[in-house]
Design a protein around this motif. Structure first.
Motif, PDB file in Angstrom:
ATOM      1  N   PHE A  37       0.880  -1.171   0.000  1.00  0.00           N
ATOM      2  CA  PHE A  37       0.000   0.000   0.000  1.00  0.00           C
ATOM      3  C   PHE A  37       0.913   1.215   0.000  1.00  0.00           C
ATOM      4  O   PHE A  37       1.650   1.449   0.954  1.00  0.00           O
ATOM      5  N   GLY A  38       0.855   1.986  -1.083  1.00  0.00           N
ATOM      6  CA  GLY A  38       1.697   3.166  -1.142  1.00  0.00           C
ATOM      7  C   GLY A  38       1.112   4.265  -1.995  1.00  0.00           C
ATOM      8  O   GLY A  38       0.462   4.008  -2.993  1.00  0.00           O
ATOM      9  N   PHE A  39       1.338   5.480  -1.570  1.00  0.00           N
ATOM     10  CA  PHE A  39       0.980   6.647  -2.378  1.00  0.00           C
ATOM     11  C   PHE A  39       2.005   7.745  -2.124  1.00  0.00           C
ATOM     12  O   PHE A  39       2.729   7.722  -1.125  1.00  0.00           O
ATOM     13  N   LYS A  40       2.074   8.676  -3.038  1.00  0.00           N
ATOM     14  CA  LYS A  40       3.035   9.761  -2.939  1.00  0.00           C
ATOM     15  C   LYS A  40       2.440  10.902  -2.120  1.00  0.00           C
ATOM     16  O   LYS A  40       1.420  11.485  -2.491  1.00  0.00           O
ATOM     17  N   TYR A  44       4.513  -4.268   2.520  1.00  0.00           N
ATOM     18  CA  TYR A  44       5.208  -3.005   2.270  1.00  0.00           C
ATOM     19  C   TYR A  44       4.222  -1.850   2.330  1.00  0.00           C
ATOM     20  O   TYR A  44       3.097  -1.934   1.818  1.00  0.00           O
ATOM     21  N   SER A  45       4.645  -0.779   2.967  1.00  0.00           N
ATOM     22  CA  SER A  45       3.861   0.456   2.964  1.00  0.00           C
ATOM     23  C   SER A  45       4.786   1.634   2.740  1.00  0.00           C
ATOM     24  O   SER A  45       5.931   1.627   3.186  1.00  0.00           O
ATOM     25  N   THR A  46       4.284   2.666   2.045  1.00  0.00           N
ATOM     26  CA  THR A  46       5.135   3.827   1.776  1.00  0.00           C
ATOM     27  C   THR A  46       4.312   5.073   1.484  1.00  0.00           C
ATOM     28  O   THR A  46       3.216   4.999   0.914  1.00  0.00           O
ATOM     29  N   GLY A  80       2.838   8.701   9.846  1.00  0.00           N
ATOM     30  CA  GLY A  80       3.719   7.704   9.268  1.00  0.00           C
ATOM     31  C   GLY A  80       2.965   6.670   8.461  1.00  0.00           C
ATOM     32  O   GLY A  80       1.739   6.571   8.543  1.00  0.00           O
ATOM     33  N   SER A  81       3.715   5.883   7.684  1.00  0.00           N
ATOM     34  CA  SER A  81       3.054   4.934   6.786  1.00  0.00           C
ATOM     35  C   SER A  81       2.504   3.715   7.512  1.00  0.00           C
ATOM     36  O   SER A  81       1.460   3.182   7.144  1.00  0.00           O
TER      37      SER A  81
END
Length: 323
Positions: free
Chosen positions: A154-157, A227-229, A174-175
């Motif tokens: 799961f990630g987004f900018k 993963y998260s970011t 935080g992520s």
């Protein structure tokens, strides 16, 4: 079950708006009151989402005898205090995820709910979505054999801004707590608590994690790569690799989505007819629990919430992230 449960919402940010929209699709539920520390904001939210009353303080909403259950959608760092206040006012609580900042806080909330015999649940909306329930059914049926591996991201900018909640450590930013909880929950819901946890994080100058890489290992020889970011947009998909099939949870896996089941090189695409925006499913569940006079969810029970909170604590211990 013809009467309507009267809901209140405290903390009127983006997620609260989504929940209010979802609540409109729930039979036997009514958005009765909303509260913000800014009365004008509460009145605007109330008009948009058709609540009967808008309050300029959380306490006023808690003191309203008509309110039966309160959805807590404040920043993470306030979940414990606000939920405890609600419980002390005799109100049932649906608290947005993460349930609290750490396991100690979560235990306090749950112990008080048990002591007062009042309903309390973590708002892990993914648990109640049709596609997610179908994944659990497929896995638990055993028709495809044992789980070998789970992968989820799961990630987004998010542009760095120290003044924003996402990058504010005092607000639980935080992520990991914000979006990493979803991949972690996916692995936990399917495989349970891992035997071994490995994790590492990258940090912003404010001390929150901008990304976290996590690996779970299980005694069954299964593993999970998570993963998260906040630094990049990722596919935000989930994948469950079994002995005889691969179940792909299409983007975005944590919200209403579709599945692709691959067996012997053949793909089966499964779509779901979702009602509303998806938040209605958890709201309908809580409404049913209250109408049935339950004090604990039979789907997102206290054990799951405590395990999930301990998992997040264990991950943070590995990465050095302290709140």
């Amino acid at each position: 079950m013809s009467r309507k449960i009267k809901w209140g919402i405290v903390g009127l940010g983006k997620i609260a708006g989504k929940f209010a929209e979802g609540l409109k699709h729930v039979e036997n539920a009514q958005l009765y009151a909303v509260a913000s520390r800014d009365l004008a904001k509460a009145e605007e939210f109330s008009e948009k989402h058709n609540s009967e009353i808008a309050y300029g303080s959380y306490e006023q909403l808690m003191e309203d005898p008509e309110v039966e259950v309160i959805y807590v959608a404040t920043p993470h760092s306030l979940h414990e205090r606000i939920s405890i206040q609600c419980l002390n006012h005799g109100k049932a609580v649906l608290c947005e995820k993460p349930f609290a900042i750490n396991l100690e806080q979560a235990k306090k909330m749950i112990n008080l709910a048990r002591e007062k015999d009042i309903f309390l649940m973590e708002a892990m909306w993914t648990m109640f979505l049709p596609h997610f329930q179908h994944v659990l059914e497929l896995v638990n049926s055993g028709k495809y054999g044992k789980v070998k591996k789970i992968k989820a991201d799961f990630g987004f900018k998010a542009e760095f801004d120290a003044s924003k909640r996402l990058f504010n450590k005092s607000l639980g930013g935080g992520s990991l707590l914000d979006i990493g909880i979803y991949p972690v929950f996916l692995a936990y819901a399917i495989l349970g608590y891992p035997e071994k946890i490995e994790a590492s994080s990258h940090f912003a100058e404010t001390g929150v994690d901008t990304s976290s890489e996590i690996r779970f290992s299980y005694s069954s020889q299964a593993e999970a790569e998570l993963y998260s970011t906040l630094a990049e947009k990722t596919p935000t998909t989930g994948e469950v690799q079994l002995e005889k099939a691969v179940i792909k949870i299409n983007s975005r896996f944590h919200e209403p989505s579709s599945l692709t089941v691959i067996t012997d090189g053949k793909e089966e695409h499964i779509k779901f007819e979702n009602i509303g925006n998806g938040y209605n499913y958890e709201a309908a569940h809580v409404t049913r629990m209250l109408l049935e006079h339950k004090t604990e969810s039979d789907k997102m029970d206290f054990t799951k919430t405590l395990d999930l909170m301990k998992l997040l604590d264990d991950i943070r211990e590995k990465t050095g992230l302290v709140y």
